[in-house]
Design an enzyme around this catalytic site. Structure first.
Site, PDB file in Angstrom:
ATOM      1  N   LYS A 186       0.876  -1.179   0.000  1.00 33.90           N
ATOM      2  CA  LYS A 186       0.000   0.000   0.000  1.00 33.90           C
ATOM      3  C   LYS A 186       0.913   1.228   0.000  1.00 33.90           C
ATOM      4  O   LYS A 186       1.470   1.594   1.023  1.00 33.90           O
ATOM      5  CB  LYS A 186      -0.888  -0.038   1.262  1.00 33.90           C
ATOM      6  CG  LYS A 186      -1.425   1.302   1.736  1.00 33.90           C
ATOM      7  CD  LYS A 186      -2.502   1.861   0.821  1.00 33.90           C
ATOM      8  CE  LYS A 186      -2.977   3.212   1.325  1.00 33.90           C
ATOM      9  NZ  LYS A 186      -2.044   4.326   1.010  1.00 33.90           N
ATOM     10  N   GLU A 245       8.213   1.271  11.707  1.00 31.35           N
ATOM     11  CA  GLU A 245       9.366   2.174  11.521  1.00 31.35           C
ATOM     12  C   GLU A 245       8.776   3.568  11.536  1.00 31.35           C
ATOM     13  O   GLU A 245       8.145   3.989  10.571  1.00 31.35           O
ATOM     14  CB  GLU A 245      10.034   1.942  10.162  1.00 31.35           C
ATOM     15  CG  GLU A 245      10.367   0.512   9.842  1.00 31.35           C
ATOM     16  CD  GLU A 245      11.594   0.013  10.546  1.00 31.35           C
ATOM     17  OE1 GLU A 245      12.420   0.853  10.961  1.00 31.35           O
ATOM     18  OE2 GLU A 245      11.720  -1.201  10.708  1.00 31.35           O
ATOM     19  N   CYS A 260      13.179  10.582   7.711  1.00 34.07           N
ATOM     20  CA  CYS A 260      12.880  10.139   9.080  1.00 34.07           C
ATOM     21  C   CYS A 260      14.045  10.399  10.013  1.00 34.07           C
ATOM     22  O   CYS A 260      13.860  10.765  11.160  1.00 34.07           O
ATOM     23  CB  CYS A 260      12.495   8.670   9.081  1.00 34.07           C
ATOM     24  SG  CYS A 260      13.748   7.617   8.343  1.00 34.07           S
ATOM     25  N   GLU A 269       7.908  15.858  15.975  1.00 34.09           N
ATOM     26  CA  GLU A 269       8.464  15.734  14.630  1.00 34.09           C
ATOM     27  C   GLU A 269       7.709  16.674  13.686  1.00 34.09           C
ATOM     28  O   GLU A 269       6.480  16.626  13.620  1.00 34.09           O
ATOM     29  CB  GLU A 269       8.327  14.300  14.130  1.00 34.09           C
ATOM     30  CG  GLU A 269       8.991  14.093  12.784  1.00 34.09           C
ATOM     31  CD  GLU A 269       8.734  12.712  12.189  1.00 34.09           C
ATOM     32  OE1 GLU A 269       7.583  12.245  12.229  1.00 34.09           O
ATOM     33  OE2 GLU A 269       9.694  12.118  11.675  1.00 34.09           O
TER      34      GLU A 269
HETATM   35  P1  NAD Z   1       1.568   8.408   7.559  1.00 35.03           P
HETATM   36  O1  NAD Z   1       1.660   7.629   8.827  1.00 35.03           O
HETATM   37  O2  NAD Z   1       0.578   9.486   7.470  1.00 35.03           O
HETATM   38  O3  NAD Z   1       1.250   7.426   6.335  1.00 35.03           O
HETATM   39  C1  NAD Z   1       2.056   6.294   6.080  1.00 35.03           C
HETATM   40  C2  NAD Z   1       1.248   5.271   5.303  1.00 35.03           C
HETATM   41  O4  NAD Z   1       0.177   4.839   6.134  1.00 35.03           O
HETATM   42  C3  NAD Z   1       0.601   5.811   4.026  1.00 35.03           C
HETATM   43  O5  NAD Z   1       0.667   4.822   3.024  1.00 35.03           O
HETATM   44  C4  NAD Z   1      -0.828   6.051   4.435  1.00 35.03           C
HETATM   45  O6  NAD Z   1      -1.742   5.964   3.374  1.00 35.03           O
HETATM   46  C5  NAD Z   1      -1.046   4.907   5.415  1.00 35.03           C
HETATM   47  N1  NAD Z   1      -2.128   5.134   6.377  1.00 35.03           N
HETATM   48  C6  NAD Z   1      -2.617   6.319   6.832  1.00 35.03           C
HETATM   49  N2  NAD Z   1      -3.648   6.090   7.682  1.00 35.03           N
HETATM   50  C7  NAD Z   1      -3.805   4.754   7.771  1.00 35.03           C
HETATM   51  C8  NAD Z   1      -4.692   3.903   8.486  1.00 35.03           C
HETATM   52  N3  NAD Z   1      -5.634   4.404   9.281  1.00 35.03           N
HETATM   53  N4  NAD Z   1      -4.552   2.569   8.348  1.00 35.03           N
HETATM   54  C9  NAD Z   1      -3.593   2.042   7.555  1.00 35.03           C
HETATM   55  N5  NAD Z   1      -2.733   2.802   6.828  1.00 35.03           N
HETATM   56  C10 NAD Z   1      -2.844   4.138   6.940  1.00 35.03           C
HETATM   57  O7  NAD Z   1       3.056   8.897   7.281  1.00 35.03           O
HETATM   58  P2  NAD Z   1       3.573   9.816   6.087  1.00 35.03           P
HETATM   59  O8  NAD Z   1       3.072  11.196   6.345  1.00 35.03           O
HETATM   60  O9  NAD Z   1       3.294   9.172   4.787  1.00 35.03           O
HETATM   61  O10 NAD Z   1       5.164   9.730   6.306  1.00 35.03           O
HETATM   62  C11 NAD Z   1       5.838  10.507   7.207  1.00 35.03           C
HETATM   63  C12 NAD Z   1       6.165   9.748   8.462  1.00 35.03           C
HETATM   64  O11 NAD Z   1       6.916   8.558   8.143  1.00 35.03           O
HETATM   65  C13 NAD Z   1       7.062  10.539   9.388  1.00 35.03           C
HETATM   66  O12 NAD Z   1       6.638  10.364  10.709  1.00 35.03           O
HETATM   67  C14 NAD Z   1       8.435   9.905   9.183  1.00 35.03           C
HETATM   68  O13 NAD Z   1       9.351  10.083  10.232  1.00 35.03           O
HETATM   69  C15 NAD Z   1       8.064   8.474   8.996  1.00 35.03           C
HETATM   70  N6  NAD Z   1       9.164   7.741   8.350  1.00 35.03           N
HETATM   71  C16 NAD Z   1       9.881   6.837   9.097  1.00 35.03           C
HETATM   72  C17 NAD Z   1      10.956   6.136   8.512  1.00 35.03           C
HETATM   73  C18 NAD Z   1      11.761   5.103   9.293  1.00 35.03           C
HETATM   74  O14 NAD Z   1      12.526   4.364   8.684  1.00 35.03           O
HETATM   75  N7  NAD Z   1      11.640   5.038  10.611  1.00 35.03           N
HETATM   76  C19 NAD Z   1      11.282   6.385   7.174  1.00 35.03           C
HETATM   77  C20 NAD Z   1      10.535   7.337   6.457  1.00 35.03           C
HETATM   78  C21 NAD Z   1       9.472   8.003   7.055  1.00 35.03           C
END
Ligand code: NAD
Length: 495
Positions: A189, A265, A300, A399
């Site tokens: 996804k 993550e 991240c 963050e």
């Molecule tokens: P997000 O949590 O909003 O979304 C991530 C994914 O989850 C997307 O595909 C989204 O469609 C899906 N999602 C959203 N709501 C959901 C639900 N209710 N059920 C299931 N899936 C759902 O994050 P984002 O804004 O896309 O990315 C930014 C975040 O990702 C930041 O917090 C960043 O630090 C983190 N990140 C972490 C790493 C790591 O390796 N630790 C790497 C990159 C990004």
């Protein structure tokens, strides 16, 4: 070497509406629902993606389960899976320019970085796990002569992989490559605002010879498509990268459905600590800028809290501000741009909200703070530096995930460790010092999954990336990533 003309030849290429990949075929959502893909470069609509509903997710999970049970992939010899994944790595490399430009049009990362971090890293990741899979052995237990005890590694079955928008191909490959290498079937996804390059990866996977149903891709809203996937009772493992807010929901979904294992993550508020004895202040400034502002700070592990020792704080901050001002922000497909666009309108609004919060908390805005290039229609923000930031301010705790850097001062090692560990996060850190003993001391004292020493960012597929505290619980990269996607089985023989 890519030149500007190669990029420009692809930047206006019309894009067909994109569909779901289910059971080896691309098709629309059952109810025909789509969503518009808007480019952060100029705010124009690029194309549409399908919006998968419950029935589409059910079909994708069914296709994954069936392919797993049929065994064309799960039961194939490791050397056969290896061949396919190596072909996929080759295809990613062959199509790297197209993949990178497509991804940049979708999420705004500066091309200079995207070409390396996206197709470059994805190809390396598929190659690494393809090469690993026929070299990882089970174990024989030290039993007496009357028994034989074996520890077998088996694929878990059906994996749901949910990824964010900042580095879709890189992070997608970190999930897909180890999960597929050990024989699982996967439903991927992608994030709403970065699906296009992953859908193209799906085409390349079929071309490489991945059997139908082994990789399925469902696009759509997190709250609909992502939720349906996470609640599905026939998904065995969820591998997630994204925010803590959504990560928490996935744990609830698991509890409400089939207790599927959930690997998270999550985000960070990573401290980058510069001691007065650092041997090369210029390198520390450049590393701090690079570790913060690449991909508009949407990284991240970004070193978003810069801790500078008091003795050098004025000199260091002055150089840092000059370097931040020198960054060229603009069209991410222009090779002159150091920083591209913020990935989507919501994220731009979040960044501006935090800039307001920082002002209201009496942090000092040293540079940046404004949306720029608004006439382009795109989402651009000046690299922003706040000084005089205190530990209890929201901008030092939460963050932001944008180009907003907090500069804080510290007295000594104890003070630095206390500030560094003062947030709920524990993803990454940096330490700049010429004192090897102090570097080791800091590596042990800082509660994060990764500590960079005399550099910030960068690493290798051979090393794990994962957080502690509220930055998560799983590990991407390295051979350890395969643990998430395998079950350990004991076989006990009476001889
Ligand atoms: P997000 O949590 O909003 O979304 C991530 C994914 O989850 C997307 O595909 C989204 O469609 C899906 N999602 C959203 N709501 C959901 C639900 N209710 N059920 C299931 N899936 C759902 O994050 P984002 O804004 O896309 O990315 C930014 C975040 O990702 C930041 O917090 C960043 O630090 C983190 N990140 C972490 C790493 C790591 O390796 N630790 C790497 C990159 C990004």
């Amino acid at each position: 070497m890519v030149n500007q003309a190669d990029i420009d030849a692809l930047r206006e290429k019309p894009l067909e509406p994109r569909q779901l990949l289910i059971g080896g075929k691309f098709r629309g959502a059952e109810d025909g629902a789509t969503m518009t893909v808007t480019s952060p470069i100029d705010g124009t609509d690029l194309t549409t993606i399908a919006k998968a509903g419950q029935r589409d997710v059910d079909a994708a999970v069914f296709a994954a389960r069936r392919s797993f049970d049929v065994g064309a992939w799960s039961g194939a010899a490791p050397k056969e899976r290896k061949k396919v994944l190596l072909r996929l790595a080759d295809l990613i490399e062959k199509n790297a320019l197209e993949l990178a430009v497509l991804g940049v049009r979708d999420n705004g990362t500066e091309f200079k970085m995207a070409i390396r971090a996206e197709p470059g890293s994805a190809a390396a990741t598929f190659r690494y796990y393809a090469e690993a899979i026929d070299k990882v052995y089970g174990e024989v237990a030290p039993t007496g002569a009357e028994h034989l005890g074996l520890m077998l590694r088996e694929p878990v079955g059906v994996v749901g992989a949910i990824v964010p928008w900042n580095f879709p191909l890189m992070i997608g490959a970190w999930k897909l490559a180890p999960a597929l290498a050990v024989g699982n079937s996967v439903i991927l996804k992608p994030a709403e605002s970065a699906s296009l390059s992953l859908l193209r990866l799906g085409e390349l996977a079929l071309e490489a010879g991945l059997p139908e149903g082994v990789l399925n891709i469902v696009t759509g809203r997190g709250s609909e498509t992502g939720e349906a996937l996470s609640l599905h009772v026939d998904v065995d493992v969820l591998a997630f990268t994204g925010s803590g807010t959504v990560g928490r929901r996935l744990l609830e979904y698991s509890a409400r459905s089939n207790l599927k294992r959930v690997f998270l993550e999550l985000g960070g508020k990573s401290p980058n600590i510069v001691f007065a004895d650092t041997s090369d202040i210029e390198a520390a400034v450049a590393g701090s800028i690079n570790g913060m502002f690449r991909n508009s700070g949407q990284v991240c592990v970004a070193g978003s809290r810069l801790l500078v020792q008091k003795q050098i704080a004025d000199e260091f901050t002055e150089k840092l501000i000059a370097a931040a001002r020198a960054l060229v922000v603009g069209d991410p497909l222009d090779l002159h741009s150091d920083v591209g666009a913020v990935s989507n309108a919501e994220q731009l609004a979040t960044n501006l909200k935090y800039i307001d919060i920082a002002r209201s908390e009496d942090a000092t805005l040293a540079t940046g703070g404004k949306r720029i290039l608004e006439d382009s229609g795109g989402y651009y923000l000046e690299p922003t530096v706040f000084t005089g930031v205190q530990t209890d301010m929201r901008i030092a705790q939460e963050e932001i995930f944008g180009p907003v850097l907090c500069v804080m001062e510290f007295e000594d090692v104890e003070d630095a460790v206390q500030i560094a560990n003062s947030t709920p996060y524990g993803l990454a850190a940096g330490v700049w010092t010429s004192n090897l003993g102090k570097a080791h001391q800091m590596v042990r004292a800082i509660k994060t999954g990764v500590v960079h020493v005399n550099c910030y960012g960068g690493a290798d597929i051979s090393l794990p990336l994962g957080g502690v505290k509220q930055s998560g619980n799983g590990h991407d990269r390295s051979l350890h990533a395969m643990d998430k996607f395998t079950d350990l089985k004991t076989a006990w023989f009476s001889i």
